[in-house]
Design a protein around this motif. Structure first.
Motif, PDB file in Angstrom:
ATOM      1  N   GLU A 121      38.944  39.663  41.389  1.00 36.43           N
ATOM      2  CA  GLU A 121      39.268  38.351  41.941  1.00 36.43           C
ATOM      3  C   GLU A 121      39.420  38.324  43.469  1.00 36.43           C
ATOM      4  O   GLU A 121      39.001  37.350  44.110  1.00 36.43           O
ATOM      5  CB  GLU A 121      40.531  37.807  41.273  1.00 36.43           C
ATOM      6  N   PRO A 122      40.000  39.348  44.097  1.00 32.96           N
ATOM      7  CA  PRO A 122      40.150  39.273  45.557  1.00 32.96           C
ATOM      8  C   PRO A 122      38.836  39.052  46.320  1.00 32.96           C
ATOM      9  O   PRO A 122      38.836  38.387  47.357  1.00 32.96           O
ATOM     10  CB  PRO A 122      40.774  40.621  45.917  1.00 32.96           C
ATOM     11  N   PHE A 123      37.729  39.566  45.822  1.00 30.52           N
ATOM     12  CA  PHE A 123      36.445  39.305  46.489  1.00 30.52           C
ATOM     13  C   PHE A 123      36.121  37.817  46.456  1.00 30.52           C
ATOM     14  O   PHE A 123      35.735  37.225  47.467  1.00 30.52           O
ATOM     15  CB  PHE A 123      35.301  40.086  45.826  1.00 30.52           C
ATOM     16  N   ARG A 124      36.255  37.221  45.292  1.00 34.69           N
ATOM     17  CA  ARG A 124      35.929  35.795  45.129  1.00 34.69           C
ATOM     18  C   ARG A 124      36.907  34.909  45.892  1.00 34.69           C
ATOM     19  O   ARG A 124      36.496  33.956  46.566  1.00 34.69           O
ATOM     20  CB  ARG A 124      35.912  35.413  43.651  1.00 34.69           C
ATOM     21  N   VAL A 125      38.176  35.231  45.830  1.00 35.51           N
ATOM     22  CA  VAL A 125      39.194  34.442  46.518  1.00 35.51           C
ATOM     23  C   VAL A 125      38.962  34.494  48.027  1.00 35.51           C
ATOM     24  O   VAL A 125      38.982  33.458  48.703  1.00 35.51           O
ATOM     25  CB  VAL A 125      40.614  34.928  46.151  1.00 35.51           C
ATOM     26  N   SER A 126      38.724  35.685  48.551  1.00 42.22           N
ATOM     27  CA  SER A 126      38.478  35.811  49.991  1.00 42.22           C
ATOM     28  C   SER A 126      37.241  35.035  50.410  1.00 42.22           C
ATOM     29  O   SER A 126      37.242  34.363  51.446  1.00 42.22           O
ATOM     30  CB  SER A 126      38.314  37.289  50.380  1.00 42.22           C
ATOM     31  N   ALA A 127      36.192  35.110  49.610  1.00 41.37           N
ATOM     32  CA  ALA A 127      34.955  34.390  49.929  1.00 41.37           C
ATOM     33  C   ALA A 127      35.199  32.883  49.926  1.00 41.37           C
ATOM     34  O   ALA A 127      34.746  32.170  50.829  1.00 41.37           O
ATOM     35  CB  ALA A 127      33.859  34.759  48.943  1.00 41.37           C
ATOM     36  N   HIS A 128      35.914  32.390  48.925  1.00 44.24           N
ATOM     37  CA  HIS A 128      36.197  30.948  48.863  1.00 44.24           C
ATOM     38  C   HIS A 128      37.077  30.507  50.028  1.00 44.24           C
ATOM     39  O   HIS A 128      36.812  29.457  50.644  1.00 44.24           O
ATOM     40  CB  HIS A 128      36.858  30.577  47.530  1.00 44.24           C
ATOM     41  N   ARG A 129      38.095  31.277  50.328  1.00 44.96           N
ATOM     42  CA  ARG A 129      38.980  30.920  51.441  1.00 44.96           C
ATOM     43  C   ARG A 129      38.223  30.942  52.771  1.00 44.96           C
ATOM     44  O   ARG A 129      38.411  30.070  53.614  1.00 44.96           O
ATOM     45  CB  ARG A 129      40.185  31.855  51.484  1.00 44.96           C
TER      46      ARG A 129
END
Length: 91
Positions: free
Chosen positions: A39-47
């Motif tokens: 999840e941290p990859f996706r969250v960072s990309a979205h943010r």
């Protein structure tokens, strides 16, 4: 340090910035592959894509972008990418 061929030379090079921007665009797309990533990859990309000030500040440092790309690269290799590269005669 993560194993990233070519990434360890000049992470502030415009090519690595372009690569990072493209990876972010791919990570925010809905896909089974992206859902399989931590999840941290996706969250960072979205943010980052949404312009979150804290994330933009953190990822304005080339070393942090470099670290994220290397982690993603290593994860993909660990999940079978290395096997595919070997089968194609690339590694």
């Amino acid at each position: 340090m993560a194993i990233c061929p070519g990434f360890n030379r000049q992470p502030d090079d415009y090519r690595y910035r372009f690569l990072f921007e493209q990876v972010v665009r791919l990570l925010i797309l809905p896909s089974q592959f992206n859902l399989s990533l931590p999840e941290p990859f996706r969250v960072s990309a979205h943010r980052y894509s949404d312009g979150d000030p804290t994330t933009l500040q953190h990822l304005s440092d080339p070393a942090n972008r470099h670290f994220m790309l290397c982690d993603l690269y290593d994860l993909i290799l660990l999940r079978g990418g290395l096997k595919l590269k070997r089968e194609e005669g690339l590694a």
